[in-house]
Scaffold this motif. Structure first.
Motif, PDB file in Angstrom:
ATOM      1  N   SER A   1       0.990  -1.356  -0.003  1.00  0.00           N
ATOM      2  CA  SER A   1       0.089  -0.003   0.036  1.00  0.00           C
ATOM      3  C   SER A   1       0.909   1.267  -0.057  1.00  0.00           C
ATOM      4  CB  SER A   1      -0.863   0.086   1.239  1.00  0.00           C
ATOM      5  OG  SER A   1      -1.718  -1.121   1.225  1.00  0.00           O
ATOM      6  N   ARG A   2       1.882   1.238   0.656  1.00  0.00           N
ATOM      7  CA  ARG A   2       2.774   2.397   0.792  1.00  0.00           C
ATOM      8  C   ARG A   2       3.386   2.404  -0.456  1.00  0.00           C
ATOM      9  NH1 ARG A   2       6.157   5.549   4.213  1.00  0.00           N
ATOM     10  NH2 ARG A   2       7.249   7.079   2.705  1.00  0.00           N
ATOM     11  N   LEU A   3       4.062   1.480  -1.009  1.00  0.00           N
ATOM     12  CA  LEU A   3       4.728   1.571  -2.363  1.00  0.00           C
ATOM     13  C   LEU A   3       3.663   2.231  -3.306  1.00  0.00           C
ATOM     14  CD1 LEU A   3       7.085   1.006  -4.537  1.00  0.00           C
ATOM     15  CD2 LEU A   3       5.892  -1.327  -4.680  1.00  0.00           C
ATOM     16  N   CYS A   4       2.383   1.805  -3.661  1.00  0.00           N
ATOM     17  CA  CYS A   4       1.388   2.129  -4.529  1.00  0.00           C
ATOM     18  C   CYS A   4       1.016   3.897  -4.162  1.00  0.00           C
ATOM     19  CB  CYS A   4       0.174   1.490  -4.447  1.00  0.00           C
ATOM     20  SG  CYS A   4       0.274  -0.405  -4.969  1.00  0.00           S
ATOM     21  N   HIS A   5       1.146   3.966  -3.233  1.00  0.00           N
ATOM     22  CA  HIS A   5       0.573   5.465  -2.670  1.00  0.00           C
ATOM     23  C   HIS A   5       1.833   6.313  -3.232  1.00  0.00           C
ATOM     24  CE1 HIS A   5       0.986   9.056   0.067  1.00  0.00           C
ATOM     25  NE2 HIS A   5      -0.128   9.094  -0.051  1.00  0.00           N
ATOM     26  N   ASP A   6       3.155   5.866  -3.053  1.00  0.00           N
ATOM     27  CA  ASP A   6       4.167   6.734  -3.214  1.00  0.00           C
ATOM     28  C   ASP A   6       4.326   6.879  -4.857  1.00  0.00           C
ATOM     29  OD1 ASP A   6       4.749   7.343  -0.743  1.00  0.00           O
ATOM     30  OD2 ASP A   6       6.584   6.556  -0.644  1.00  0.00           O
ATOM     31  N   MET A   7       4.088   5.897  -5.531  1.00  0.00           N
ATOM     32  CA  MET A   7       4.055   5.630  -6.926  1.00  0.00           C
ATOM     33  C   MET A   7       3.021   6.431  -7.765  1.00  0.00           C
ATOM     34  SD  MET A   7       6.923   4.345  -7.681  1.00  0.00           S
ATOM     35  CE  MET A   7       6.616   4.361  -9.594  1.00  0.00           C
TER      36      MET A   7
ATOM     37  N   SER B   1      -1.449  -4.545  16.344  1.00  0.00           N
ATOM     38  CA  SER B   1      -2.719  -4.181  15.720  1.00  0.00           C
ATOM     39  C   SER B   1      -3.056  -2.785  15.079  1.00  0.00           C
ATOM     40  CB  SER B   1      -3.780  -4.411  16.817  1.00  0.00           C
ATOM     41  OG  SER B   1      -3.584  -3.584  17.952  1.00  0.00           O
ATOM     42  N   GLU B   2      -1.817  -1.996  15.602  1.00  0.00           N
ATOM     43  CA  GLU B   2      -1.974  -0.466  15.059  1.00  0.00           C
ATOM     44  C   GLU B   2      -0.980  -0.256  13.965  1.00  0.00           C
ATOM     45  OE1 GLU B   2      -1.125   2.035  18.606  1.00  0.00           O
ATOM     46  OE2 GLU B   2      -2.703   0.912  19.733  1.00  0.00           O
ATOM     47  N   ILE B   3      -0.334  -1.219  13.311  1.00  0.00           N
ATOM     48  CA  ILE B   3       0.577  -1.054  12.205  1.00  0.00           C
ATOM     49  C   ILE B   3      -0.244  -0.576  11.155  1.00  0.00           C
ATOM     50  CG2 ILE B   3       2.265  -1.840  10.496  1.00  0.00           C
ATOM     51  CD1 ILE B   3       2.785  -4.083  12.787  1.00  0.00           C
ATOM     52  N   SER B   4       0.405   0.776  10.331  1.00  0.00           N
ATOM     53  CA  SER B   4      -0.293   1.266   9.238  1.00  0.00           C
ATOM     54  C   SER B   4       0.525   1.209   7.995  1.00  0.00           C
ATOM     55  CB  SER B   4      -0.977   2.606   9.686  1.00  0.00           C
ATOM     56  OG  SER B   4       0.007   3.521   9.901  1.00  0.00           O
ATOM     57  N   SER B   5      -0.153   1.602   6.682  1.00  0.00           N
ATOM     58  CA  SER B   5       1.061   1.812   5.716  1.00  0.00           C
ATOM     59  C   SER B   5       1.914   2.815   5.983  1.00  0.00           C
ATOM     60  CB  SER B   5       0.184   2.175   4.301  1.00  0.00           C
ATOM     61  OG  SER B   5      -0.415   3.412   4.721  1.00  0.00           O
ATOM     62  N   LYS B   6       1.893   3.734   6.848  1.00  0.00           N
ATOM     63  CA  LYS B   6       2.702   4.896   7.151  1.00  0.00           C
ATOM     64  C   LYS B   6       3.662   4.294   8.222  1.00  0.00           C
ATOM     65  CE  LYS B   6       2.930   9.492   9.284  1.00  0.00           C
ATOM     66  NZ  LYS B   6       2.123  10.612  10.132  1.00  0.00           N
ATOM     67  N   THR B   7       3.488   3.297   9.104  1.00  0.00           N
ATOM     68  CA  THR B   7       4.604   2.813   9.861  1.00  0.00           C
ATOM     69  C   THR B   7       5.188   1.457   9.500  1.00  0.00           C
ATOM     70  OG1 THR B   7       2.892   1.802  11.344  1.00  0.00           O
ATOM     71  CG2 THR B   7       3.386   4.147  12.033  1.00  0.00           C
ATOM     72  N   ALA B   8       4.540   0.999   8.476  1.00  0.00           N
ATOM     73  CA  ALA B   8       5.046  -0.478   8.180  1.00  0.00           C
ATOM     74  C   ALA B   8       6.491  -0.393   7.584  1.00  0.00           C
ATOM     75  CB  ALA B   8       4.335  -0.774   6.754  1.00  0.00           C
ATOM     76  N   PRO B   9       7.043   0.744   6.874  1.00  0.00           N
ATOM     77  CA  PRO B   9       8.458   0.625   6.763  1.00  0.00           C
ATOM     78  C   PRO B   9       9.305   0.378   8.065  1.00  0.00           C
ATOM     79  CG  PRO B   9       7.588   1.990   5.176  1.00  0.00           C
ATOM     80  CD  PRO B   9       6.491   1.703   6.172  1.00  0.00           C
ATOM     81  N   ALA B  10       8.884   1.665   8.991  1.00  0.00           N
ATOM     82  CA  ALA B  10       9.660   1.487  10.048  1.00  0.00           C
ATOM     83  C   ALA B  10       9.448   0.256  11.113  1.00  0.00           C
ATOM     84  CB  ALA B  10       9.087   2.636  11.098  1.00  0.00           C
ATOM     85  N   THR B  11       8.401  -0.609  10.867  1.00  0.00           N
ATOM     86  CA  THR B  11       8.097  -1.905  11.625  1.00  0.00           C
ATOM     87  C   THR B  11       8.852  -2.939  10.770  1.00  0.00           C
ATOM     88  OG1 THR B  11       5.824  -1.103  12.115  1.00  0.00           O
ATOM     89  CG2 THR B  11       6.519  -3.618  12.132  1.00  0.00           C
ATOM     90  N   MET B  12       9.115  -2.880   9.649  1.00  0.00           N
ATOM     91  CA  MET B  12      10.285  -3.871   9.239  1.00  0.00           C
ATOM     92  C   MET B  12      11.406  -3.555   9.534  1.00  0.00           C
ATOM     93  SD  MET B  12      11.184  -3.805   5.079  1.00  0.00           S
ATOM     94  CE  MET B  12      12.072  -2.200   5.224  1.00  0.00           C
ATOM     95  N   LEU B  13      12.068  -2.249   9.602  1.00  0.00           N
ATOM     96  CA  LEU B  13      13.319  -2.137  10.218  1.00  0.00           C
ATOM     97  C   LEU B  13      13.427  -2.645  11.800  1.00  0.00           C
ATOM     98  CD1 LEU B  13      14.109   1.495   8.843  1.00  0.00           C
ATOM     99  CD2 LEU B  13      14.753  -0.555   7.648  1.00  0.00           C
ATOM    100  N   ALA B  14      12.359  -2.419  12.509  1.00  0.00           N
ATOM    101  CA  ALA B  14      12.420  -2.843  13.823  1.00  0.00           C
ATOM    102  C   ALA B  14      12.598  -4.224  13.932  1.00  0.00           C
ATOM    103  CB  ALA B  14      11.401  -2.359  14.523  1.00  0.00           C
TER     104      ALA B  14
ATOM    105  N   PRO C   1       5.626  10.866  15.842  1.00  0.00           N
ATOM    106  CA  PRO C   1       5.974  10.039  17.046  1.00  0.00           C
ATOM    107  C   PRO C   1       5.768   8.642  16.866  1.00  0.00           C
ATOM    108  CG  PRO C   1       5.189  12.281  18.123  1.00  0.00           C
ATOM    109  CD  PRO C   1       4.682  12.036  16.495  1.00  0.00           C
ATOM    110  N   ILE C   2       4.391   8.381  16.309  1.00  0.00           N
ATOM    111  CA  ILE C   2       4.152   7.098  16.055  1.00  0.00           C
ATOM    112  C   ILE C   2       5.055   6.013  15.015  1.00  0.00           C
ATOM    113  CG2 ILE C   2       2.822   7.152  14.138  1.00  0.00           C
ATOM    114  CD1 ILE C   2       0.650   5.181  15.420  1.00  0.00           C
ATOM    115  N   VAL C   3       5.793   7.067  14.216  1.00  0.00           N
ATOM    116  CA  VAL C   3       6.795   6.195  13.585  1.00  0.00           C
ATOM    117  C   VAL C   3       8.007   5.914  14.216  1.00  0.00           C
ATOM    118  CG1 VAL C   3       8.304   6.415  11.523  1.00  0.00           C
ATOM    119  CG2 VAL C   3       6.041   7.476  11.288  1.00  0.00           C
ATOM    120  N   GLY C   4       8.429   6.910  15.275  1.00  0.00           N
ATOM    121  CA  GLY C   4       9.324   6.330  16.142  1.00  0.00           C
ATOM    122  C   GLY C   4       8.969   5.360  17.002  1.00  0.00           C
TER     123      GLY C   4
END
Length: 219
Positions: free
Chosen positions: A20-26, A178-191, A165-168
């Motif tokens: 979803s994040r990829l599609c949004h940015d493209m 349960s609160e992961i979103s397309s906005k925080t998904a890349p940060a979650t992947m890194l964590a 801060p939610i990205v942090g």
């Protein structure tokens, strides 16, 4: 539900959100291509047609640059070995910043190559930092190998820093699944990637700067 089933469910949800994040940015550069083709089909004036061609070329280049960036930042990065020359992520970041004159970029790379997890971290840090510089500023990127671990630091400084801060929380692995979103998904992947390597990610935020740091043992 077993822990394995829960882990698979989270992994599937994370993959969906990354898509979803990829599609949004493209959407923007691809939409510009579509609009440009429609204008070209209707335009008869030679000067305006030439301008349409220029806009199409720009949109195509932007789309290609973003796809190359996301392929390495989000994907499996097929075609690369276990270590990637630092010239590769450097070129991708510089391409993404092309035309953004309000952001100045500086590098401090004390190694010729980095493991894939370190490169993915560097690219995602850079993306977060670029998004934070809504009014321009400076972007400093540093990477080195010390004691068998990759150390990545990215600093964004400017007149206004936009950082949720939610990205942090996601970067530090503190966001509930349960609160992961397309906005925080890349940060979650890194964590998750850092935790799997026995490493860590930290961030520091002030009114003037955002600093992102990672230590990745064995990467």
């Amino acid at each position: 539900m077993s822990n394995d089933a829960i882990d698979r469910t989270i992994a599937l949800e994370l993959a969906s959100l990354m898509c979803s994040r990829l599609c949004h940015d493209m959407l923007s550069p691809v939409g510009a291509l579509s609009n440009g083709l429609e204008l070209l089909a209707e335009e008869k004036d030679p000067v305006m047609r030439q301008r349409c061609f220029e806009l199409l070329e720009q949109s195509a280049r932007t789309s290609a640059d973003k796809l190359k960036f996301f392929r390495l930042a989000f994907g499996a990065a097929g075609g690369f070995g276990e270590r990637i020359p630092v010239a590769e992520p450097r070129a991708l970041i510089e391409a993404l910043l092309a035309g953004k004159d309000r952001i100045s970029l500086s590098w401090s790379l004390a190694t010729d190559s980095l493991p894939k997890p370190a490169v993915k971290t560097l690219l995602n840090f850079a993306l977060i930092a670029m998004d934070a510089l809504v009014r321009g500023g400076t972007l400093d990127i540093a990477a080195e190998i010390r004691g068998g671990a990759s150390e990545i630091v990215v600093r964004a400084a400017g007149p206004r820093i936009a950082f949720d801060p939610i990205v942090g929380q996601a970067l530090e692995g503190r966001q509930p699944a349960s609160e992961i979103s397309s906005k925080t998904a890349p940060a979650t992947m890194l964590a998750l990637m850092a935790a799997g390597l026995g490493g860590s990610i930290q961030y520091a935020l002030t009114d003037e700067a955002l600093v992102l740091g990672a230590v990745l043992p064995g990467a």
